[in-house]
Scaffold this motif. Sequence first.
Motif, PDB file in Angstrom:
ATOM      1  N   ALA A   1       0.759  -0.880   0.068  1.00  0.00           N
ATOM      2  CA  ALA A   1      -0.009   0.315  -0.168  1.00  0.00           C
ATOM      3  C   ALA A   1       0.392   0.911   0.234  1.00  0.00           C
ATOM      4  CB  ALA A   1      -1.098   0.112   1.642  1.00  0.00           C
TER       5      ALA A   1
ATOM      6  N   GLU B   1       2.781   2.037  -3.151  1.00  0.00           N
ATOM      7  CA  GLU B   1       1.193   1.965  -4.751  1.00  0.00           C
ATOM      8  C   GLU B   1       0.840   3.534  -4.342  1.00  0.00           C
ATOM      9  OE1 GLU B   1      -2.349  -0.082  -3.864  1.00  0.00           O
ATOM     10  OE2 GLU B   1      -1.021  -2.482  -5.599  1.00  0.00           O
ATOM     11  N   GLN B   2       1.251   4.228  -2.986  1.00  0.00           N
ATOM     12  CA  GLN B   2       0.865   5.396  -2.753  1.00  0.00           C
ATOM     13  C   GLN B   2       2.058   6.374  -3.095  1.00  0.00           C
ATOM     14  OE1 GLN B   2      -0.015   5.551   1.607  1.00  0.00           O
ATOM     15  NE2 GLN B   2       0.139   7.783   1.555  1.00  0.00           N
ATOM     16  N   HIS B   3       3.299   5.776  -3.287  1.00  0.00           N
ATOM     17  CA  HIS B   3       4.285   6.407  -3.654  1.00  0.00           C
ATOM     18  C   HIS B   3       5.076   6.357  -4.857  1.00  0.00           C
ATOM     19  CE1 HIS B   3       4.055   7.159   1.269  1.00  0.00           C
ATOM     20  NE2 HIS B   3       4.896   8.353   0.789  1.00  0.00           N
TER      21      HIS B   3
END
Lengths: 213, 451
Positions: free
Chosen positions: A142, A145-147
């Motif tokens: 997660a 994906e966020q970064h």
Amino acid sequence: MGSRVDEEYDYLFKIVLIGDSGVGKSNLLSRFTRNEFNLESKSTIGVEFATKSIQAEGKTIKAQIWDTAGQERYRAITSAYYRGAVGALLVYDISKHPTFENVERWLKELRDHAEANIVVMLVGNKSDLRHLRAVETDEAMAFSEQHNLAFIETSALDASGVDTAFQRILTEIYRLMSRRNMQAEEAAAGSSLSAGQTISLSDGGKKKKGCCA
Amino acid sequence: MTTQRKSLPGFLRRSLRRNYEEDDEQDVDLQDSTSHRSQDDESYPIEIAPISNSNGKGRNGATLLQNEEQKDLVRDASERSISSHGGAPVADELSSPQTNSLRNLSSPAPEEPSLQPKTYKEMQYERTLEAPVVNLTDLRKLTWNGIPFQHRATSWKLLLGYLPTNAARREQTLRRRRNEYRDAIAQHYDIDDDSRTLQEQETLRQVLVDVPRTAPSVPLFRNERIKRILNRLLYVWAMRHPASSYVQGINDLATPLLAVFLADYFDESVDVLDGEVMNQLSDEQLDELEADIYWCLTNLLSSIQDHYTSDQPGVQRMVARLEELVNRIDGDLCRHLRDTGIEFLQFSFKWMNCLLLREFPLKCVFRLWDTYLSEKAGFEDFHVYVCAAFLCQFSGQLQQMSFDELFGFMQDIPTNDWTDTEIEILLSQAFVLTSLFGGSDAHLTSGQPAR
């Protein structure tokens, strides 16, 4: 020293290994380049260096990998090695949560010192330590994906994921570079190069190793 | 794997010869009373290590200098020493040119050998170390050429300023220091993690990560009791020196002190590095040992404090001095390094940060440190010359290498088979460099604007 084969390569990519000390950066490097693992290797002082060539999409890509010291005190020295790097493996230890928490600080280091379009892969090392796992795979996925980071778990000890990690980041860099070069050519065909256009260190096609005896 | 050694450059040879010529007039008497070599023994290898130990464990015939030029040089030197003393070749003189030019010892050689003859050198050590007040200048003269096993720990402690020179004050001082250290452990180490700041927790974590990988090839350092004392003393040192705190590599610097001080509890025939002695050491002895290492490490680090403070200016300065020096000694090598794109910082940062401990087998470092401790600023100043001599030894090989090969070589310089002999050659070369370039230190550091 490794093999003295005087190899040819199509592209030379500089990769840096970063992350907290003790997460296994040096062993990832030795596993990838020499297929060696040392349970009690010394801490890295300053930087170390190794190379290995791989095949990706029909091209020979030589990876020049810089392994950096993890301790904060060495940042001033090691950050100089980010210059010219087209990829970074940002390593944490899946059995030590603080090393994962520090990933944000390492990303900031990269933003401050590395090329803007450097390809970053988050690497959760020591995946063999299942019973000691402190960072869940989902959590790390997660985060990546966020970064907008690539992500993989590896074990330098049992070798799982190591080749894949390097193969994937090198292939990714190659694709990005090809796309960028293509765009640059199109742009050049239309008008002059726009300012800020970054062409990676390996543009200009085929390189051959020159100076070796 | 064989170690190829580069010949001494011509200017070094000339300079050495000059030293010997000057010394002809001086009263050099370093004759080893146990020396029994015949003058005409041409084939006899050059014995660089002159120490004959009391148990007869000499280092005769340790190394044949492989290079013709070096042979010439040393033959040249030994002829001189023969002619100036009219006796057997004097091994001590060859161990370091410094012996000749600066460090003459004028005491007469012992006359009659006893049943168990002590070497002259040993007698000098005994006389110096057993004096009511040790004369450090005398001790420095002796130690430049290597310290016999049985005097090494005491000599190091004296030269590091830990053991008082005044014998009457030693016991009391040691007791006080060891108590102080015990209090520091209670204050900093034996506390709950909750009462540590985040910074302190991070420092402790770093120490705990590094201690298990300190000198990993030496079994002694895998011993749990040894790991524990390293954990404690490195952490306490960090707490008491917040400007630098613990920096990776400081753990390496504790290893020679630990091994030498530990060995002092045992006979010379015992190899403490295999770790088996740890069963024989009482807790009290271990506590003493730990405190002694702590204080000696503290004193050692205080002489190179800015190596480990923010941005490590001391290390950077030494790297710059090394580059400057090598540029003057071996311009071809410097040019080749520049052409291949390798920077001095990339390979010599570690040399400065860990004082070459990563480059040599631990046993060789003892001999290296004998001389460093003998020098006034051995770890700061003389070390740069040793690094320069070390690099230039491999000049011929290095100049054939590409970037990748150079880097690979520098990360794993073939010194596994090195002994005191190679270290003493290195020290001699470094000494010659100091006499040639030492006077121009101001020039080397002139990058700083004058005030």
